[in-house]
Design a protein around this motif. Structure first.
Motif, PDB file in Angstrom:
ATOM      1  N   UNK A   1       0.839  -1.192   0.000  1.00 24.40           N
ATOM      2  CA  UNK A   1       0.000   0.000   0.000  1.00 24.40           C
ATOM      3  C   UNK A   1       0.878   1.247   0.000  1.00 24.40           C
ATOM      4  N   UNK A   2       0.526   2.160  -0.871  1.00 25.71           N
ATOM      5  CA  UNK A   2       1.254   3.428  -0.888  1.00 25.71           C
ATOM      6  C   UNK A   2       1.018   4.134   0.436  1.00 25.71           C
ATOM      7  N   UNK A   3       2.071   4.599   1.064  1.00 28.91           N
ATOM      8  CA  UNK A   3       1.829   5.342   2.289  1.00 28.91           C
ATOM      9  C   UNK A   3       2.915   6.375   2.480  1.00 28.91           C
ATOM     10  N   UNK A   4       2.593   7.335   3.271  1.00 30.52           N
ATOM     11  CA  UNK A   4       3.470   8.486   3.425  1.00 30.52           C
ATOM     12  C   UNK A   4       4.462   8.232   4.551  1.00 30.52           C
ATOM     13  N   UNK A   5       5.673   8.720   4.382  1.00 28.09           N
ATOM     14  CA  UNK A   5       6.663   8.633   5.447  1.00 28.09           C
ATOM     15  C   UNK A   5       6.247   9.572   6.576  1.00 28.09           C
ATOM     16  N   UNK A   6       6.461   9.109   7.803  1.00 26.57           N
ATOM     17  CA  UNK A   6       6.058   9.893   8.969  1.00 26.57           C
ATOM     18  C   UNK A   6       7.308  10.326   9.733  1.00 26.57           C
ATOM     19  N   UNK A   7       7.451  11.641   9.855  1.00 30.05           N
ATOM     20  CA  UNK A   7       8.624  12.199  10.524  1.00 30.05           C
ATOM     21  C   UNK A   7       8.287  12.606  11.955  1.00 30.05           C
ATOM     22  N   UNK A   8       9.303  12.584  12.799  1.00 33.38           N
ATOM     23  CA  UNK A   8       9.187  13.141  14.144  1.00 33.38           C
ATOM     24  C   UNK A   8       9.905  14.481  14.135  1.00 33.38           C
ATOM     25  N   UNK A 184      -3.495  10.063   4.992  1.00 27.50           N
ATOM     26  CA  UNK A 184      -3.680  11.400   4.466  1.00 27.50           C
ATOM     27  C   UNK A 184      -4.763  12.199   5.168  1.00 27.50           C
ATOM     28  N   UNK A 185      -5.158  11.726   6.340  1.00 32.07           N
ATOM     29  CA  UNK A 185      -6.241  12.383   7.054  1.00 32.07           C
ATOM     30  C   UNK A 185      -5.782  13.663   7.728  1.00 32.07           C
ATOM     31  N   UNK A 186      -4.523  13.692   8.106  1.00 32.87           N
ATOM     32  CA  UNK A 186      -3.968  14.866   8.774  1.00 32.87           C
ATOM     33  C   UNK A 186      -2.501  14.966   8.400  1.00 32.87           C
ATOM     34  N   UNK A 187      -1.979  16.172   8.385  1.00 29.06           N
ATOM     35  CA  UNK A 187      -0.550  16.345   8.092  1.00 29.06           C
ATOM     36  C   UNK A 187       0.288  16.214   9.360  1.00 29.06           C
ATOM     37  N   UNK A 188      -0.359  16.398  10.508  1.00 24.12           N
ATOM     38  CA  UNK A 188       0.400  16.378  11.762  1.00 24.12           C
ATOM     39  C   UNK A 188      -0.434  15.725  12.850  1.00 24.12           C
ATOM     40  N   UNK A 246       3.609  14.330   8.410  1.00 22.15           N
ATOM     41  CA  UNK A 246       3.849  13.877   7.055  1.00 22.15           C
ATOM     42  C   UNK A 246       5.228  14.423   6.655  1.00 22.15           C
ATOM     43  N   UNK A 247       6.139  13.507   6.345  1.00 24.31           N
ATOM     44  CA  UNK A 247       7.535  13.923   6.159  1.00 24.31           C
ATOM     45  C   UNK A 247       7.665  14.968   5.053  1.00 24.31           C
ATOM     46  N   UNK A 248       6.884  14.777   4.009  1.00 20.53           N
ATOM     47  CA  UNK A 248       6.951  15.723   2.895  1.00 20.53           C
ATOM     48  C   UNK A 248       6.513  17.118   3.350  1.00 20.53           C
ATOM     49  N   UNK A 249       5.428  17.150   4.125  1.00 22.48           N
ATOM     50  CA  UNK A 249       4.927  18.431   4.623  1.00 22.48           C
ATOM     51  C   UNK A 249       5.938  19.057   5.579  1.00 22.48           C
ATOM     52  N   UNK A 250       6.575  18.226   6.384  1.00 18.70           N
ATOM     53  CA  UNK A 250       7.565  18.747   7.327  1.00 18.70           C
ATOM     54  C   UNK A 250       8.739  19.364   6.584  1.00 18.70           C
ATOM     55  N   UNK A 251       9.202  18.658   5.546  1.00 16.83           N
ATOM     56  CA  UNK A 251      10.313  19.202   4.755  1.00 16.83           C
ATOM     57  C   UNK A 251       9.901  20.493   4.056  1.00 16.83           C
ATOM     58  N   UNK A 252       8.663  20.494   3.566  1.00 19.31           N
ATOM     59  CA  UNK A 252       8.194  21.673   2.829  1.00 19.31           C
ATOM     60  C   UNK A 252       8.154  22.911   3.712  1.00 19.31           C
ATOM     61  N   UNK A 254      10.185  23.396   6.114  1.00 14.13           N
ATOM     62  CA  UNK A 254      11.537  23.624   6.602  1.00 14.13           C
ATOM     63  C   UNK A 254      11.795  23.142   8.009  1.00 14.13           C
ATOM     64  N   UNK A 255      11.005  22.180   8.459  1.00 12.27           N
ATOM     65  CA  UNK A 255      11.167  21.675   9.822  1.00 12.27           C
ATOM     66  C   UNK A 255      12.435  20.831   9.932  1.00 12.27           C
ATOM     67  N   UNK A 256      13.009  20.817  11.113  1.00 12.91           N
ATOM     68  CA  UNK A 256      14.121  19.910  11.387  1.00 12.91           C
ATOM     69  C   UNK A 256      13.543  18.542  11.737  1.00 12.91           C
ATOM     70  N   UNK A 257      13.921  17.539  10.988  1.00 12.08           N
ATOM     71  CA  UNK A 257      13.393  16.197  11.227  1.00 12.08           C
ATOM     72  C   UNK A 257      14.348  15.427  12.145  1.00 12.08           C
ATOM     73  N   UNK A 258      13.816  14.928  13.239  1.00 13.70           N
ATOM     74  CA  UNK A 258      14.636  14.251  14.247  1.00 13.70           C
ATOM     75  C   UNK A 258      14.757  12.756  13.966  1.00 13.70           C
TER      76      UNK A 258
END
Lengths: 416, 396
Positions: A1-8, A184-188, A246-252, A254-258
Motif C-alpha cells: 500500500x502506498x503510504x506516506x513517510x512519517x517524521x518526528x 492522508x487524514x492529517x498532516x500532523x 507527514x515527512x513531505x509536509x515537514x520538509x516543505x 523547513x522543519x528539522x526532522x529528528x
C-alpha cells in the motif's frame, strides 16, 4: 500500500529523572536511577515502598488526573516548541493521548462520605452529597478530561482520542498518529503517553498481583531488567510527547526532522489475562509485523529498546521473542531497557521510550541497562551498566501490555 | 483509497431485550418501555437495567465467566453475537489473527461493598496508614478494570480468540464514536479489512452514577419532557453493543452477507459555547450528506441545555427540506454513555433494512413527522458534556 513517510519533528519528556530531553538524556547515559522512596503517602506497612514518582511538577495534594495532565502538558509544550509547528494554541493536527483510567480516589470518597446527609459510609449517602460537592469531583474523574483540556490548551483538531492498551498504550498513541498521517487524514499529529497514577490503591493492587519489586533497600538497585534477581517492576510516572508529521509536509515547511516512525506492528495475545503464551506467538508476531510494516528484516535492526520491565515473566518472554525473531544473530543486537533507570511508567512507557529512541538516534549512543551485574542467564547483549557509542540507524522499540496487547515500533534516522 | 465499508454482524443487549429483534419489538411496546425503567435501585433516580442471557452459549468456560463482571460480560456476549452473525465465531486462527478489536468503554467494576467497609473504618479520617491496612486486608488479588480498562477487550480476545489487534478508547460518549470512526477510516483507507467494534455500559451500579451525579446530571423526575429537561436530565441505561465491520472486498471474499453499508462516521468536539455544538453538527451533516427523508436515531442524553440545542437542530431538519424522521432512543433505553452510539448503530441496521421506524418515544413535535419509507439512517450522538458525532447507515 502506498503510504506516506512519517517524521518526528518534536519530542518532549518528563520522567522520574527530570524534565526535558536534555536533562533526561544526560542522566540516562550516565546510568542514573530516578527510583526513590515514595513520600506521597505513608508506606510504613507496604511491601513496596519505592517508585519513580514525579514529585517536582505539582504541589500536593493532587489526583492522578491532575498529575497526568500536568505531565502531558509539560511534555507536549516541549515537543511543540521544538517542532515550531502551528501557532500557540493552534496545533494543526489530531491528538492521540494514552492516559491512565481515572476514577474517584480515596480522598474524594472520604470527602463525599463526610458530607453525606445521612447513611454514613455508603454509596447512597455519598450520592446524597454528590450534587453539592463541587464540580471537580465530576470533571477531574471523567476519562475524557485530560485529552479535552489538552485539546483546549494546544488547539488540536478534531475529536481527541484517549486510549489505553495497558503498558503498550504510549506506543499505540504513536501508532494511531502514524496511521492517520499515512492515510492522508492529517498532516500532523500530537501523540502523548502520560501516567501520574502512583497512589496508594494502585500500588497495593499491583502488589497484590505480585507484580512489583520489593527490593526496597536501595531503590536505585530495584529495577533489574533481564538480570538475575529481578523480582518485579517499579511503578513510575512520566510522559512522552511526539510531534508526528507527514515527512513531505515537514520538509516543505523547513522543519528539522529528528527521525522517522518507519514501522508499526501489533498483535493481541489470547492466552491469559496477565501471562503471555509460552510460545511467545503474539510477541513474535508483533515484532514481525513492525519489521514487515517498515519493509526491513531483522538484520537491519541496530538496537532494541526493550519493554524490559524487570518482571521475571516479561523479560524471559521478551528475550525469547527476540531470540526467535533474530535467530543466530540475536546476541549481536544490543538490547537495553530504559526502565532500569526510570522505572515502568505504565501508560506513558511506550511514548517515553520512543522519545528516548529518538535521542538515541540523535546522539548515536545506546543508553545502558543498569543494575546488570553478576552472572547472566540470558545470552543477549543488554548494554550492561554503561552507555555505549554505536552506529544506530534503525531501532526496534517494544511495548507489551498486561491483558495481551503488544505493540512494536520501528524508529529510524532516515526515511527509507 | 476509499473503500466501501459493510456491516456484517451485530450483537445487542438492551433494557428491552437480549438481542436486536426483541429490543426492536420492545421499542414498539409502551408497556415494555415502562417496565424497563427501574426507580427502586438508585432512588430518587431512574435507571434502565439490562439482564444477561444464559452465558454458556456465549462464554463457554466457567473460568472466563468468573473472571468478568456484568459490564465485561455484556460486552463479551454482544461481541459473540456479532461474530456469530458475521460467520466468524470459531473461525480458524489465521482468520482470527486478521480481526482487529476496537472498543470504547469506561470503568465500573469496583467492589462497592469493600469501598463501604473501608469508608466505615476510616470514619471520615484522612489516615493513610489505616487506609493502607484496610486496602491490604480488603482488596482481592484480581485484575481490576479501573486499573486495566483494556481487560474489557482483553477478555473478548481470550473468549473469542480475536487476536489481530486490540485497542481501547476511553472518554464517555465520544469514545464509542471514535472507536467506530477509526475502524471505519482504517478500512476505508485500505489499512485494515476486518473489525470487531463495540462497547458496553452497566447502569446497575453506584460508583459510576455517583460520578455523573457529582456533575449534577442525573434526572430525579422522569416525567420531565425528554427534550426540554434541565441539566439534571439523564437516566442511565445498561447496554452491550458490537458490530463486525469490514471492507466489501473482505466480506465478498469470505462469502459474508452485508446487513447494511456504513457510509460515514464523523466526530468532533467543542467547548459547548452556545451554538458551537450546532455548528459542528451542521458541518458534519453537510459532510455526510444524507438523503432527504432519512431517519435519525438520536442518542441525545436528556441533559439540558444541550439536548434542547440538538432538538432545535433536528426540528429544523424535520420541518425543512430534509424532512427527516427522528427518534430519541434514550427515552426508552436510558443513556448508555460510551455504548450509546454503537447501540444506535445496531438499531440503525434494522431501521435501514426495513425502511421503518418504531413509534415516537416522546410527545415532542421533533418526533411527530409522518412515517415514510427510507433507506438511510443517521445516527447522531451529542455527548452530555463533549463530543458531537454522526454516522450514516444505508440499506444495501
Amino acid at each position: 500500500m502506498a503510504s506516506r513517510a512519517v517524521a518526528v519533528t518534536g519530542i518532549g519528556i518528563v520522567t522520574s529523572l527530570g524534565q526535558g530531553a536534555e536533562e533526561n538524556w544526560q542522566k540516562l547515559v550516565a546510568g542514573e536511577s530516578g527510583i526513590h522512596r515514595i513520600t506521597r503517602f505513608p508506606t510504613d506497612n507496604l511491601r513496596t515502598t519505592i517508585g519513580g514518582s514525579v514529585d517536582f511538577l505539582l504541589e500536593q495534594p493532587f489526583s492522578a488526573t491532575q498529575l497526568s495532565f500536568a505531565l502531558a502538558r509539560t511534555a507536549a509544550e516541549e515537543a511543540i516548541a521544538q517542532a515550531k509547528i502551528g501557532a500557540p494554541g493552534d496545533f494543526p493536527g489530531d491528538l492521540f493521548l494514552a492516559s491512565p483510567p481515572v476514577e474517584h480516589e480515596w480522598p474524594q470518597r472520604v470527602r463525599l462520605d463526610r458530607q453525606a446527609p445521612g447513611q454514613p459510609h455508603t454509596y447512597a449517602g455519598m450520592m446524597g452529597a454528590a450534587a453539592q460537592a463541587g464540580e471537580d469531583l465530576y470533571v477531574d474523574f471523567l476519562n475524557g478530561t485530560i485529552a479535552d483540556k489538552l485539546a483546549d490548551e494546544f488547539g488540536t483538531k478534531g475529536s481527541p482520542i484517549t486510549l489505553t492498551t495497558a503498558c503498550a498504550s504510549g506506543a499505540t498513541a504513536i501508532q494511531l498518529g502514524v496511521e492517520a498521517i499515512r492515510r492522508g487524514q492529517t498532516k500532523a499529529a500530537l501523540a502523548i503517553g502520560t501516567d501520574g497514577s502512583i497512589h496508594m490503591e494502585a500500588l497495593i493492587r499491583f502488589t497484590l498481583l505480585s507484580a512489583l519489586s520489593t527490593n526496597n533497600e536501595d531503590p536505585t538497585k530495584a529495577a533489574r531488567p533481564f538480570g538475575k534477581g529481578r523480582d518485579g517492576f517499579v511503578m513510575a510516572e512520566g510522559a512522552g510527547a511526539l510531534v508526528l508529521e507527514d515527512a513531505e509536509a515537514a520538509r516543505a515547511r523547513g522543519a528539522t526532522i529528528l527521525g522517522y516512525i518507519r514501522g508499526v506492528g501489533e498483535a493481541a495475545d489470547t492466552f491469559h489475562r496477565t501471562r503471555s503464551n509460552p510460545s511467545g506467538e503474539a510477541i513474535i508476531r508483533a515484532i514481525n509485523n513492525a519489521l514487515g510494516d517498515a519493509g526491513i528484516t531483522p538484520d537491519d535492526v541496530d538496537y532494541i529498546n526493550a519493554h524490559g520491565t524487570s518482571t521475571p515473566e516479561n523479560d524471559k518472554m521478551e528475550a525469547f521473542g527476540i531470540q526467535a525473531v533474530f535467530g543466530d544473530k540475536a546476541g549481536d543486537v544490543p538490547v537495553s531497557s530504559n526502565k532500569s533507570m526510570i522505572g515502568h511508567a505504565l501508560t506513558a512507557a511506550g511514548a517515553v521510550e520512543a522519545v528516548i529512541s529518538i535521542l538515541t538516534l540523535q546522539h548515536q549512543v545506546l543508553p545502558p541497562t543498569i543494575n546488570h551485574d553478576g552472572p547472566q542467564d540470558i545470552p543477549l547483549d543488554f548494554v550492561p551498566n554503561e552507555a555505549r557509542p554505536a552506529h544506530v540507524d534503525l531501532i526496534l522499540s517494544n511495548s507489551f501490555g498486561f491483558g495481551g496487547q503488544n505493540v512494536c515500533l520501528v524508529i529510524g534516522r532516515n526515511p527509507d | 483509497m476509499t473503500r466501501e465499508v459493510w456491516i456484517t454482524g451485530q450483537g445487542l443487549l438492551s433494557p428491552l431485550g437480549q438481542d436486536l429483534e426483541t429490543t426492536w419489538a420492545g421499542l414498539h411496546d409502551p408497556a415494555a418501555i415502562a417496565a424497563a425503567a427501574d426507580t427502586g435501585f438508585l432512588p430518587p433516580f431512574t435507571i434502565f437495567p439490562a439482564s444477561l442471557p444464559p452465558l454458556d452459549k456465549f462464554v463457554p468456560k466457567r473460568g472466563d465467566q468468573r473472571a468478568m463482571g456484568p459490564l465485561m460480560l455484556s460486552g463479551c456476549v454482544a461481541a459473540a453475537m456479532a461474530m456469530e452473525q458475521a460467520g466468524l465465531a470459531g473461525a480458524a486462527p489465521e482468520v482470527l489473527k486478521q480481526i482487529n478489536l476496537m472498543v470504547g468503554v469506561g470503568g465500573g467494576e469496583r467492589d462497592e461493598k469493600v469501598d463501604e467497609t473501608i469508608l466505615a473504618a476510616l470514619n471520615g479520617r484522612d489516615d493513610g496508614n489505616l487506609l493502607a491496612e484496610q486496602l491490604q486486608t480488603e482488596l482481592r488479588p484480581t485484575l481490576f478494570l479501573a486499573q486495566l480498562p483494556n481487560l474489557f477487550a482483553g477478555n473478548i480476545s481470550i473468549v473469542l480468540g480475536v487476536s489481530g489487534s486490540s485497542r481501547t478508547f476511553m472518554g464517555e460518549e465520544a469514545a464509542g464514536v471514535d472507536a467506530v470512526r477509526v475502524a471505519f477510516e482504517r478500512i476505508q483507507g485500505g489499512q485494515a479489512d476486518l473489525f470487531l467494534v463495540g462497547s458496553a455500559f452497566n447502569a446497575s451500579r453506584q460508583d459510576i452514577p455517583l460520578l455523573y451525579q457529582a456533575g449534577g446530571y442525573l434526572l430525579e423526575d422522569p416525567k420531565r419532557p425528554f427534550w426540554q429537561r434541565p441539566k439534571a436530565g439523564m437516566c442511565l441505561g445498561s447496554a452491550g453493543a458490537f458490530l463486525v465491520i469490514e471492507s466489501r472486498e473482505s466480506a465478498e471474499a469470505r462469502g459474508a452477507k452485508p446487513l447494511a453499508r456504513l457510509k460515514a462516521v464523523v466526530n468532533d468536539r467543542c467547548r459547548r459555547d452556545p451554538g458551537q455544538a450546532t455548528a459542528n453538527a451542521a458541518r458534519e451533516w453537510a459532510q455526510v450528506a444524507p438523503k432527504p427523508g432519512c431517519a435519525v436515531l438520536s442518542a441525545a442524553t436528556g441533559v439540558g441545555p444541550v439536548t434542547a440545542e440538538e432538538h432545535d437542530f433536528l426540528l429544523a431538519k424535520v420541518n425543512g427540506p430534509d424532512q427527516v424522521q427522528v427518534r430519541a432512543t434514550a427515552a426508552a433505553l436510558g443513556h448508555s454513555m460510551e455504548c450509546a452510539f454503537v447501540t444506535n448503530l445496531v438499531l440503525a441496521i434494522k431501521a435501514a433494512r426495513t425502511g421503518k421506524l418504531f413509534p415516537a418515544l416522546t410527545d415532542d413535535p421533533v418526533e411527530a413527522a409522518p412515517a415514510r419509507d427510507f433507506d438511510q439512517v443517521v445516527v447522531s450522538t451529542w455527548g452530555h458534556r463533549r463530543g458531537e458525532g454522526l454516522a450514516l447507515v444505508e440499506r444495501i
